[in-house]
Design a protein around this motif. Structure first.
Motif, PDB file in Angstrom:
ATOM      1  N   ASN A   8       0.686  -1.152   0.013  1.00  0.00           N
ATOM      2  CA  ASN A   8       0.106  -0.168   0.010  1.00  0.00           C
ATOM      3  C   ASN A   8       0.915   1.309  -0.011  1.00  0.00           C
ATOM      4  OD1 ASN A   8      -2.433  -1.138  -0.272  1.00  0.00           O
ATOM      5  ND2 ASN A   8      -2.786  -1.231   2.116  1.00  0.00           N
ATOM      6  N   GLU A  12       0.790   4.174  -2.769  1.00  0.00           N
ATOM      7  CA  GLU A  12       0.700   5.818  -2.348  1.00  0.00           C
ATOM      8  C   GLU A  12       1.831   6.514  -2.921  1.00  0.00           C
ATOM      9  OE1 GLU A  12       0.237   5.580   1.783  1.00  0.00           O
ATOM     10  OE2 GLU A  12      -1.646   5.061   1.621  1.00  0.00           O
ATOM     11  N   HIS A  44      -7.218   4.824  -2.463  1.00  0.00           N
ATOM     12  CA  HIS A  44      -6.301   5.376  -2.061  1.00  0.00           C
ATOM     13  C   HIS A  44      -6.477   6.992  -2.372  1.00  0.00           C
ATOM     14  CE1 HIS A  44      -3.140   2.316  -1.196  1.00  0.00           C
ATOM     15  NE2 HIS A  44      -3.500   1.770  -2.356  1.00  0.00           N
ATOM     16  N   ARG A  47      -8.495   8.118   0.305  1.00  0.00           N
ATOM     17  CA  ARG A  47      -7.681   8.334   1.765  1.00  0.00           C
ATOM     18  C   ARG A  47      -6.873   9.570   1.705  1.00  0.00           C
ATOM     19  NH1 ARG A  47      -3.805   3.996   2.944  1.00  0.00           N
ATOM     20  NH2 ARG A  47      -3.884   5.123   4.888  1.00  0.00           N
TER      21      ARG A  47
END
Length: 163
Positions: A8, A12, A44, A47
């Motif tokens: 992850n 990102e 993503h 977020r």
């Protein structure tokens, strides 16, 4: 660039870099470049927006523009520095470990080794072997199969003397 094995954190960083290069990039393009589902990219992006790293503006009727905020730039910079530091730590740790394995190899009377594995860790093994004067055998022949091997599994390296 397509690879489903990104963590992850890696995703990102790559997504932020893509957005920085092209604010008009769409989620389908980002997903294709990362080799993941559009839903993963969408998760993503949401977020990023929640954390204040990215803002979204409507560029056209169905087109969005992603803008990295100063907080997003700072996050990317911190993340990049941390990534480099952890990579260098792994590099140094692997070099020290392979030197120890080479000392064990020499103590057992061997001066050559086979490297089983590939990727960056295998490259570090090759570099360390060359530095220490160990001959690297690419593929041991049937009549000379008593050559020890540096076995690479992920980031781990083991010396196998029973080949």
């Amino acid at each position: 660039m397509a690879n489903e094995n990104y963590s992850n954190s890696d995703r990102e960083l790559l997504l932020l870099e893509q957005i920085e290069r092209d604010p008009d990039v769409n989620q389908a393009t980002m997903a294709a470049q990362l080799g993941v589902a559009v839903g993963t990219v969408n998760w993503h992006i949401k977020r990023f927006i929640a954390k204040g790293y990215v803002k979204v503006k409507r560029a056209q009727r169905r087109k969005l523009r992603y803008i990295i905020t100063p907080e997003g730039l700072a996050f990317r910079a911190r993340f990049t520095v941390n990534y480099i530091e952890s990579s260098m730590h792994l590099y140094r740790k692997t070099r020290i470990h392979v030197r120890e394995l080479i000392a064990e190899l020499y103590n057992s009377g061997y001066e050559q080794v086979c490297i089983n594995g590939d990727g960056d860790i295998a490259d570090i093994c090759r570099l360390t072997c060359l530095e220490q004067g160990v001959k690297i055998i690419e593929s041991p022949s049937d009549n000379n199969n008593n050559i020890p091997a540096l076995e690479i599994k992920g980031t781990r390296v083991n010396l196998n003397m029973e080949t």
